[in-house]
Design a protein around this motif. Structure first.
Motif, PDB file in Angstrom:
ATOM      1  N   ASP A 132     -10.595   7.364  -0.067  1.00 48.12           N
ATOM      2  CA  ASP A 132     -11.791   7.366  -1.097  1.00 48.12           C
ATOM      3  C   ASP A 132     -12.964   7.765  -0.311  1.00 48.12           C
ATOM      4  O   ASP A 132     -13.600   8.684  -0.840  1.00 48.12           O
ATOM      5  N   ALA A 133     -13.277   7.077   0.763  1.00 50.40           N
ATOM      6  CA  ALA A 133     -14.591   7.226   1.368  1.00 50.40           C
ATOM      7  C   ALA A 133     -14.683   8.535   1.939  1.00 50.40           C
ATOM      8  O   ALA A 133     -15.731   9.330   1.667  1.00 50.40           O
TER       9      ALA A 133
ATOM     10  N   LEU B  92      -2.716  -1.533   2.989  1.00 47.29           N
ATOM     11  CA  LEU B  92      -3.895  -2.313   2.433  1.00 47.29           C
ATOM     12  C   LEU B  92      -5.234  -1.700   2.390  1.00 47.29           C
ATOM     13  O   LEU B  92      -6.215  -1.838   1.747  1.00 47.29           O
TER      14      LEU B  92
ATOM     15  N   ARG C  41     -15.264  11.056  -0.634  1.00 50.54           N
ATOM     16  CA  ARG C  41     -16.779  11.068  -1.244  1.00 50.54           C
ATOM     17  C   ARG C  41     -17.851  11.575  -0.068  1.00 50.54           C
ATOM     18  O   ARG C  41     -19.015  11.351  -0.233  1.00 50.54           O
TER      19      ARG C  41
ATOM     20  N   LEU D 168     -17.156  -4.551   9.124  1.00 52.03           N
ATOM     21  CA  LEU D 168     -17.113  -4.927   7.625  1.00 52.03           C
ATOM     22  C   LEU D 168     -16.892  -6.525   7.554  1.00 52.03           C
ATOM     23  O   LEU D 168     -17.342  -7.061   6.672  1.00 52.03           O
ATOM     24  N   ASN D 169     -16.284  -7.013   8.451  1.00 54.33           N
ATOM     25  CA  ASN D 169     -15.836  -8.616   8.344  1.00 54.33           C
ATOM     26  C   ASN D 169     -16.113  -9.400   9.699  1.00 54.33           C
ATOM     27  O   ASN D 169     -15.559 -10.406   9.822  1.00 54.33           O
TER      28      ASN D 169
ATOM     29  N   ARG E 106      -9.117   2.822   0.546  1.00 53.52           N
ATOM     30  CA  ARG E 106     -10.354   2.825   0.599  1.00 53.52           C
ATOM     31  C   ARG E 106     -10.856   3.844   1.538  1.00 53.52           C
ATOM     32  O   ARG E 106     -11.841   4.574   1.262  1.00 53.52           O
TER      33      ARG E 106
ATOM     34  N   VAL F  79     -14.692   2.812   7.227  1.00 52.58           N
ATOM     35  CA  VAL F  79     -15.110   3.306   6.077  1.00 52.58           C
ATOM     36  C   VAL F  79     -16.486   4.160   6.258  1.00 52.58           C
ATOM     37  O   VAL F  79     -17.467   3.852   6.626  1.00 52.58           O
ATOM     38  N   PRO F  80     -16.307   5.506   6.406  1.00 52.56           N
ATOM     39  CA  PRO F  80     -17.491   6.234   6.665  1.00 52.56           C
ATOM     40  C   PRO F  80     -18.390   6.223   5.461  1.00 52.56           C
ATOM     41  O   PRO F  80     -18.059   6.467   4.487  1.00 52.56           O
ATOM     42  N   ARG F  81     -19.761   6.680   5.807  1.00 53.31           N
ATOM     43  CA  ARG F  81     -20.762   6.615   4.691  1.00 53.31           C
ATOM     44  C   ARG F  81     -20.711   8.104   4.212  1.00 53.31           C
ATOM     45  O   ARG F  81     -20.261   8.812   4.817  1.00 53.31           O
ATOM     46  N   PRO F  82     -21.175   8.262   2.996  1.00 48.94           N
ATOM     47  CA  PRO F  82     -21.177   9.830   2.514  1.00 48.94           C
ATOM     48  C   PRO F  82     -21.729  10.559   3.410  1.00 48.94           C
ATOM     49  O   PRO F  82     -21.399  11.933   3.466  1.00 48.94           O
TER      50      PRO F  82
ATOM     51  N   PRO G 243     -19.000   1.652   9.700  1.00 47.03           N
ATOM     52  CA  PRO G 243     -18.315   0.246   9.722  1.00 47.03           C
ATOM     53  C   PRO G 243     -16.641   0.395   9.846  1.00 47.03           C
ATOM     54  O   PRO G 243     -16.079   1.025   8.950  1.00 47.03           O
TER      55      PRO G 243
ATOM     56  N   GLU H 174     -13.043  -2.503  10.069  1.00 46.19           N
ATOM     57  CA  GLU H 174     -12.351  -3.953  10.038  1.00 46.19           C
ATOM     58  C   GLU H 174     -12.085  -4.295  11.297  1.00 46.19           C
ATOM     59  O   GLU H 174     -11.338  -3.725  12.055  1.00 46.19           O
TER      60      GLU H 174
END
Lengths: 493, 183
Positions: A69-70, A62, A73, A175-176, A66, A147-150, A259, A261
């Protein structure tokens, strides 16, 4: 009995007082409200070193896309980093990974998919396996739900200009957070760790820990410290201490937030807590002797001990919960300890204040709307108490040394172990130990017992003890009912 | 009826049993105890003529709702058809869909009544899955990754979830879709 209770309260007070000290050391650090990342050094001549981004994955269909992808980027020179997907999955996740890798390759990102022949050593084994194939002088690690920021690497890597720095840890975000009561409660706990404990230890020059994800290691430091080892289930804490005892520093960057989950089920939370509790006690058993025979300063030894043994509070919470009412009843009947005893016990409030204050400090440091968030704190305290049965089991298992064979983890995860792992790298899956299954009825029983205690105290008019007892009642009932309802709906995650 | 179930029923009524089956299988993977999904999956398998798999789905359903005559009949039917000795061409029974409608209605209306002490306590949302994660944090991450469409989608979800701030969220979503960015 009175003695045991006094001992429990004394221990809790000690740890609470330590938190007070940490609060004081963190005071004046200012806010950590994220992330004004616009003015980064963009000097094209900066010698960005080669970085390997390791993504240990186990059955994460799931979130895996993400995450990859992160990482693809990440704003870092494309020829200066590679991504390793350390994929131990037994489900469909590898297909998804393959797809992501194709997408990444078309963007010019170097990304490899590493599948091991077996799962030896679990996360530690996967990281070590990846290390033998990593080209980077620096190793970034992200768990699947992060999800690391760029700008992550650009902000952390420059810190390694200090040549004795072994690792940099960023702060976990959420995140949640507002998804449910459960996620809000967990956020409070993590916020306190990151915005008070880590920050204060950093400022007081004490031992820090790498939190297993959202940080970067210097490869030499990992190797020098003996590599990732799988003989505790808190491989992150273990490596952190081994590296620091070998003379490497760890930096904490509270203003860089990554951030993630939060587990959205109590089952998930339970597993995570279990891993952290058992793992940190295992680490303490493994390393305390080395710590105390090292040439570190006394203060670093003391703080390191508090740090590694922090989860030992849970058995004492449980003892306090069991004995509070009987003692009050005995005193009421005139056979137990007298007023003076309870007067001394009231000193426990110092400990209580420590726990509470640390949370308030953390919320204030992180959120502009912090006063509105404080309402959750009593629920957090109660919830923490409610978890004390499972965490006590974790402590006992760690002390019983439920066999965790020493795995030296040379190249392929080394010798085989028979360790029961909580599974999933992000710690989401069930730990199926028999003792843990006993936790459900025990929690239920404690819920009834503590609630009856409240009723008794109310009935006999012992008002001063009611509030304290209420925390136990609410805590155990909360955890027991949440588990119960979850078991009926059986969500997969 | 949950939106997911409505969607599955719609597929079935359109005659797209293949689509319905794979959709339901997904649902069951997520919610293995969703009785309605098992029943519909059994229907879809029957319509596809996959009697063995239909039989399996009916068995799961019987396990969850042992008292339903519709499920029991389905189980019998699938067992009969799945038997290699019988050479009848596979053909779902006429009344199957109407029966199913009433069964779904009764399954969906059969809510578990929480115990009174449980009702007085706030309990975490357990059903929401991936949308749980819709948050401003995630939206700003997508923005910083220059994935403006994703960010806009998150703002749409947030607008629905927090009516008080809906206007602001929608404005952000619109701005992102029109290709403008802060800088």
């Amino acid at each position: 009995m009175a003695l045991l209770y006094a001992m429990a309260i004394a221990v809790l007070t000690l740890y609470g007082a330590n938190l007070l000290w940490l609060c004081r050391r963190s005071a004046g650090a200012g806010r950590l409200i994220p992330d004004a990342s616009s003015d980064l050094p963009r000097d094209p001549a900066f010698p960005w070193p080669f970085v390997t981004v390791q993504l240990p994955i186990f059955n994460e269909p799931l979130v895996v896309e993400r995450l990859i992808d992160a990482c693809e980027r990440l704003d870092y020179p494309k020829d200066r980093f590679e991504i390793q997907v350390l994929d131990d999955s037994t489900d469909d996740t590898p297909h998804l990974v393959t797809r992501c890798i194709a997408a990444g390759a078309s963007r010019g990102v170097r990304i490899v998919h590493l599948r091991r022949p077996n799962r030896e050593g679990y996360k530690a084994g996967a990281l070590q396996y990846g290390l033998t194939r990593a080209q980077g002088a620096f190793i970034a690690v992200f768990d699947a739900d992060f999800v690391p920021r760029p700008d992550f690497l650009r902000r952390l890597i420059p810190a390694f200009a200090n040549e004795r720095l072994g690792a940099v840890q960023a702060r976990w975000g959420h995140l949640n957070q507002n998804a449910s009561l459960l996620t809000r409660i967990q956020a409070v706990g993590l916020d306190t760790h990151f915005a008070v404990e880590q920050l204060a230890r950093r400022r007081a020059n004490c031992f820090l820990n790498f939190n297993g994800t959202a940080g970067v290691w210097r490869r030499d430091a990992i190797v020098d410290a003996g590599g990732w080892q799988a003989d505790t289930i808190a491989e992150d804490l273990d490596l952190s201490y081994r590296a620091q005892l070998a003379g490497w520093g760890i930096e904490y960057m509270g203003d860089v937030e990554v951030p993630a989950e939060l587990p959205s089920t109590i089952e998930g939370l339970r597993t995570q807590q279990f891993r952290w509790t058992k793992g940190s006690v295992e680490t303490a058993r493994k390393l305390l002797r080395t710590l105390w025979t090292s040439r570190e300063s006394f203060r670093r030894k003391v703080q390191g001990t508090f740090h590694m043994t922090g989860h030992l509070v849970f058995p004492f919470v449980l003892i306090a919960g069991l004995l509070h009412v009987p003692l009050q009843a005995a005193a009421h009947a005139g056979v137990g300890p007298g007023q003076a005893y309870f007067g001394w016990m009231a000193l426990g409030l110092i400990g209580f204040a420590g726990f509470g204050l640390a949370q308030i400090f953390a919320q204030r440091r992180l959120y502009a709307d912090w006063p509105r968030r404080l309402g959750i704190l009593p629920v957090f305290m109660a919830g923490t108490i409610g978890m004390s049965i499972r965490n006590t089991i974790a402590v006992v298992e760690a002390f019983a040394g439920i066999p965790t064979p020493f795995v030296r983890t040379p190249k392929f995860g080394g010798a085989s172990g028979h360790r029961v792992s909580p599974g999933g790298f992000a710690g989401r899956r069930t730990a199926g130990s028999v003792a843990l299954r006993m936790a459900y009825p025990l929690e239920f029983a404690m819920g009834i017992y503590s609630t009856a205690g409240v009723a008794y105290l109310l009935g006999t008019g012992q008002w001063d003890a009611v509030v304290f007892q209420l925390f136990f009642a609410v805590g155990f009932v909360l955890v027991a009912t949440a588990t119960f309802r979850e078991a009926r709906t059986k969500p997969v995650r | 009826m949950t939106p997911d179930i409505q969607k599955a029923v719609a597929y079935l009524k359109e005659g797209d049993a293949g689509q319905a089956a794979s959709f339901l299988q997904d649902m069951i993977d997520r919610m293995p105890e969703h009785a309605t999904a098992h029943v519909l999956l059994a229907q879809a398998r029957e319509a596809l003529g996959e009697w063995d798999r239909a039989l399996h789905a009916w068995r799961e359903a019987v396990h969850l709702v042992p008292t339903s005559p519709v499920i029991f009949r389905g189980l019998e039917r699938a067992a009969r058809k799945g038997n290699p000795l019988s050479h009848e061409p596979a053909k779902p029974e006429q009344d199957a869909l109407t029966d199913i409608d009433s069964l779904i209605a009764s399954l969906e209306s059969a809510r578990i009544v929480p115990r009174p002490d449980a009702a007085s306590l706030p309990t975490p949302d357990l059903d929401d899955d991936i949308d749980d994660v819709a948050s401003e944090t995630l939206a700003t991450i997508y923005e910083s990754q220059q994935r403006y469409k994703e960010a806009a989608r998150i703002y749409d979800v947030l607008a629905e979830r927090r009516p008080g701030q809906a206007a602001a969220f929608r404005a952000k979503a619109t701005r992102l879709r029109s290709g403008e960015t802060e800088d």
